[in-house]
Write an enzyme that holds these catalytic residues in place. Structure first.
Site, PDB file in Angstrom:
ATOM      1  N   ARG A 177       0.824  -1.224   0.000  1.00  0.00           N
ATOM      2  CA  ARG A 177       0.000   0.000   0.000  1.00  0.00           C
ATOM      3  C   ARG A 177       0.856   1.271   0.000  1.00  0.00           C
ATOM      4  O   ARG A 177       0.505   2.280   0.610  1.00  0.00           O
ATOM      5  CB  ARG A 177      -0.961   0.043   1.192  1.00  0.00           C
ATOM      6  CG  ARG A 177      -1.898  -1.106   1.290  1.00  0.00           C
ATOM      7  CD  ARG A 177      -2.813  -1.284   0.080  1.00  0.00           C
ATOM      8  NE  ARG A 177      -3.467  -2.551   0.226  1.00  0.00           N
ATOM      9  CZ  ARG A 177      -2.960  -3.692  -0.275  1.00  0.00           C
ATOM     10  NH1 ARG A 177      -1.873  -3.696  -1.016  1.00  0.00           N
ATOM     11  NH2 ARG A 177      -3.581  -4.832  -0.071  1.00  0.00           N
ATOM     12  N   CYS A 226     -10.270  -1.078   3.955  1.00  0.00           N
ATOM     13  CA  CYS A 226      -9.553  -1.127   5.241  1.00  0.00           C
ATOM     14  C   CYS A 226      -9.088   0.268   5.632  1.00  0.00           C
ATOM     15  O   CYS A 226      -8.500   0.983   4.821  1.00  0.00           O
ATOM     16  CB  CYS A 226      -8.357  -2.073   5.146  1.00  0.00           C
ATOM     17  SG  CYS A 226      -8.864  -3.789   5.061  1.00  0.00           S
TER      18      CYS A 226
HETATM   19  C1  FAD Z   1     -15.477  -1.979  -0.413  1.00  0.00           C
HETATM   20  C2  FAD Z   1     -14.027  -1.637  -0.615  1.00  0.00           C
HETATM   21  C3  FAD Z   1     -13.087  -2.650  -0.708  1.00  0.00           C
HETATM   22  C4  FAD Z   1     -11.737  -2.340  -0.911  1.00  0.00           C
HETATM   23  N1  FAD Z   1     -10.840  -3.372  -1.000  1.00  0.00           N
HETATM   24  C5  FAD Z   1      -9.549  -3.091  -1.236  1.00  0.00           C
HETATM   25  C6  FAD Z   1      -8.598  -4.149  -1.373  1.00  0.00           C
HETATM   26  O1  FAD Z   1      -8.926  -5.334  -1.298  1.00  0.00           O
HETATM   27  N2  FAD Z   1      -7.309  -3.810  -1.613  1.00  0.00           N
HETATM   28  C7  FAD Z   1      -6.894  -2.509  -1.721  1.00  0.00           C
HETATM   29  O2  FAD Z   1      -5.697  -2.260  -1.980  1.00  0.00           O
HETATM   30  N3  FAD Z   1      -7.771  -1.494  -1.578  1.00  0.00           N
HETATM   31  C8  FAD Z   1      -9.067  -1.745  -1.336  1.00  0.00           C
HETATM   32  N4  FAD Z   1      -9.964  -0.720  -1.196  1.00  0.00           N
HETATM   33  C9  FAD Z   1      -9.475   0.669  -1.222  1.00  0.00           C
HETATM   34  C10 FAD Z   1      -9.517   1.332  -2.612  1.00  0.00           C
HETATM   35  O3  FAD Z   1     -10.513   0.754  -3.411  1.00  0.00           O
HETATM   36  C11 FAD Z   1      -8.183   1.246  -3.345  1.00  0.00           C
HETATM   37  O4  FAD Z   1      -7.163   1.876  -2.606  1.00  0.00           O
HETATM   38  C12 FAD Z   1      -8.261   1.878  -4.737  1.00  0.00           C
HETATM   39  O5  FAD Z   1      -7.133   1.493  -5.481  1.00  0.00           O
HETATM   40  C13 FAD Z   1      -8.339   3.403  -4.701  1.00  0.00           C
HETATM   41  O6  FAD Z   1      -8.601   3.871  -6.032  1.00  0.00           O
HETATM   42  P1  FAD Z   1      -9.413   5.209  -6.293  1.00  0.00           P
HETATM   43  O7  FAD Z   1      -9.362   5.482  -7.749  1.00  0.00           O
HETATM   44  O8  FAD Z   1     -10.747   5.130  -5.709  1.00  0.00           O
HETATM   45  O9  FAD Z   1      -8.513   6.258  -5.527  1.00  0.00           O
HETATM   46  P2  FAD Z   1      -9.000   7.529  -4.696  1.00  0.00           P
HETATM   47  O10 FAD Z   1      -9.692   7.083  -3.467  1.00  0.00           O
HETATM   48  O11 FAD Z   1      -9.704   8.477  -5.582  1.00  0.00           O
HETATM   49  O12 FAD Z   1      -7.585   8.151  -4.306  1.00  0.00           O
HETATM   50  C14 FAD Z   1      -6.692   7.466  -3.444  1.00  0.00           C
HETATM   51  C15 FAD Z   1      -5.328   8.163  -3.535  1.00  0.00           C
HETATM   52  O13 FAD Z   1      -4.826   7.974  -4.854  1.00  0.00           O
HETATM   53  C16 FAD Z   1      -4.591   9.244  -5.463  1.00  0.00           C
HETATM   54  N5  FAD Z   1      -4.934   9.119  -6.884  1.00  0.00           N
HETATM   55  C17 FAD Z   1      -6.081   8.683  -7.457  1.00  0.00           C
HETATM   56  N6  FAD Z   1      -5.978   8.678  -8.804  1.00  0.00           N
HETATM   57  C18 FAD Z   1      -4.727   9.142  -9.061  1.00  0.00           C
HETATM   58  C19 FAD Z   1      -3.996   9.383 -10.256  1.00  0.00           C
HETATM   59  N7  FAD Z   1      -4.487   9.165 -11.483  1.00  0.00           N
HETATM   60  N8  FAD Z   1      -2.742   9.890 -10.140  1.00  0.00           N
HETATM   61  C20 FAD Z   1      -2.206  10.126  -8.934  1.00  0.00           C
HETATM   62  N9  FAD Z   1      -2.820   9.916  -7.778  1.00  0.00           N
HETATM   63  C21 FAD Z   1      -4.073   9.423  -7.841  1.00  0.00           C
HETATM   64  C22 FAD Z   1      -5.491  10.232  -4.741  1.00  0.00           C
HETATM   65  O14 FAD Z   1      -4.962  11.554  -4.827  1.00  0.00           O
HETATM   66  C23 FAD Z   1      -5.419   9.680  -3.337  1.00  0.00           C
HETATM   67  O15 FAD Z   1      -4.211  10.095  -2.714  1.00  0.00           O
HETATM   68  C24 FAD Z   1     -11.327  -0.992  -1.002  1.00  0.00           C
HETATM   69  C25 FAD Z   1     -12.268   0.029  -0.905  1.00  0.00           C
HETATM   70  C26 FAD Z   1     -13.611  -0.285  -0.719  1.00  0.00           C
HETATM   71  C27 FAD Z   1     -14.623   0.825  -0.639  1.00  0.00           C
END
Ligand code: FAD
Length: 302
Positions: A177, A226
């Site tokens: 992470r 998480c």
């Molecule tokens: C039900 C549920 C289950 C989940 N299970 C998992 C799991 O099993 N494993 C896991 O690792 N995570 C899990 N997550 C967390 C999350 O889904 C991941 O971390 C996911 O990869 C975040 O992606 P996002 O596009 O939503 O990022 P965001 O929430 O929009 O952003 C997260 C971070 O990434 C940055 N970011 C986003 N896009 C970019 C980009 N293009 N360039 C630079 N920075 C960027 C943002 O600025 C921020 O700092 C879960 C979440 C939920 C709600």
């Protein structure tokens, strides 16, 4: 933050930016928490350097949002604007074992698109919501797979240089992470390489992972996955559960009764409620285990 200056609005228009004034970030995040600010959505990656330069010159701070599934955002009117990429079509292009995937693409859809082309390996990521860009930034992972393992290069906007650049696999460090991208870097597009596997085998893997998720996570409630990273060799969820904290709440922020490392918004939780819950649970784990839990969720305080 509300952009009202006519010359900035004109410049945004020239860059093809779609502006949603006073957007509710609660509606754009899986936790359903967050205040309001202008949302600036950009289609042309090539325009990002000019957009960031414009904001910097005008003294406007920004944050970058992907799918909003791993962020906890402050309440009220926010003092910065939010940028988001609009995915091009198609946003996933498969050439043999190579996959070009846009940062704005939905990660789950990227996994299934690859599967249909007999490219596997990412089955464990199927239920990770959000964008490919967010997954790259966080090195998202589940069930023994992390996205970083498949990355061969990433096109990045580097705010320190004010320009887009391609980073090759040896130049990026992917850890649990955590990645070595600089805070101002914006992922634009990635080249992945995936192993060729029979479609049925990949599909079976996807079904197993979906089933495990359904059995253990509160998928019908608002969460950010998480809240804490697992400490080395341990499980944050097991420690929290062991303290009897499932169902424990601060306002409408609650430790899930299904998975103790998922904190859910059970109604109208504010960021303040969620931060209070995080602080209380962390203090109790510290007192019981002498272990300082580190957040996995990204917190955007105002
Ligand atoms: C039900 C549920 C289950 C989940 N299970 C998992 C799991 O099993 N494993 C896991 O690792 N995570 C899990 N997550 C967390 C999350 O889904 C991941 O971390 C996911 O990869 C975040 O992606 P996002 O596009 O939503 O990022 P965001 O929430 O929009 O952003 C997260 C971070 O990434 C940055 N970011 C986003 N896009 C970019 C980009 N293009 N360039 C630079 N920075 C960027 C943002 O600025 C921020 O700092 C879960 C979440 C939920 C709600």
């Amino acid at each position: 933050m509300r952009i009202e200056s006519p010359h900035i609005l004109r410049a945004l228009g020239e860059l093809g930016v779609e502006r949603r004034p006073a957007a509710s970030l609660a509606e754009l995040t899986s936790l359903g928490i967050g205040g309001t600010t202008d949302l600036l959505r950009i289609r042309q990656h090539g325009h990002l350097p000019a957009l960031v330069r414009l904001l910097r010159d005008e003294g406007i701070e920004h944050r970058f949002l992907g799918g909003g599934t791993n962020v906890l955002i402050a309440d009220g009117e926010l003092p910065w604007v939010v940028l988001q990429l609009i995915p091009p079509q198609p946003d996933v292009v498969v050439e043999g074992k190579t996959v070009w995937v846009d940062a704005a693409a939905d990660l789950g859809r990227a996994v299934t698109t690859c599967a249909r082309q007999n490219l596997g390996g990412m089955e464990g990521l199927i239920g990770v919501p959000g964008s490919v860009g967010g997954a790259l930034r966080m090195n998202a992972g589940a069930y023994g797979t992390e996205i970083g393992r498949f990355v061969r290069e990433v096109e990045v906007y580097r705010s320190a240089k004010g320009a887009n650049e391609t980073l090759r696999e040896g130049e990026i460090c992917f850890e649990y992470r955590h990645t070595s991208f600089a805070p101002g870097d914006v992922m634009l597009r990635a080249r992945l390489e995936l192993p060729v596997r029979p479609y049925e085998e990949i599909l079976a893997g996807i079904r197993v992972c979906n089933e495990k998720r359904r059995a253990s996570q509160p998928l019908n409630q608002k969460s950010a996955g998480c809240i804490f990273k697992n400490p080395p060799g341990g499980s944050a969820g097991r420690m929290i559960d062991g303290l009897g904290l499932k169902g424990f709440r601060v306002g409408d922020a609650m430790v899930s009764d299904r998975h103790a490392n998922f904190f859910v918004n059970s109604g109208r939780a504010s960021c303040r409620d969620m931060l209070g819950l995080i602080a209380e649970v962390r203090a109790r784990v510290r007192a019981a285990h002498g272990c300082e839990l580190e957040e996995e969720v990204i917190i955007w305080n105002a």
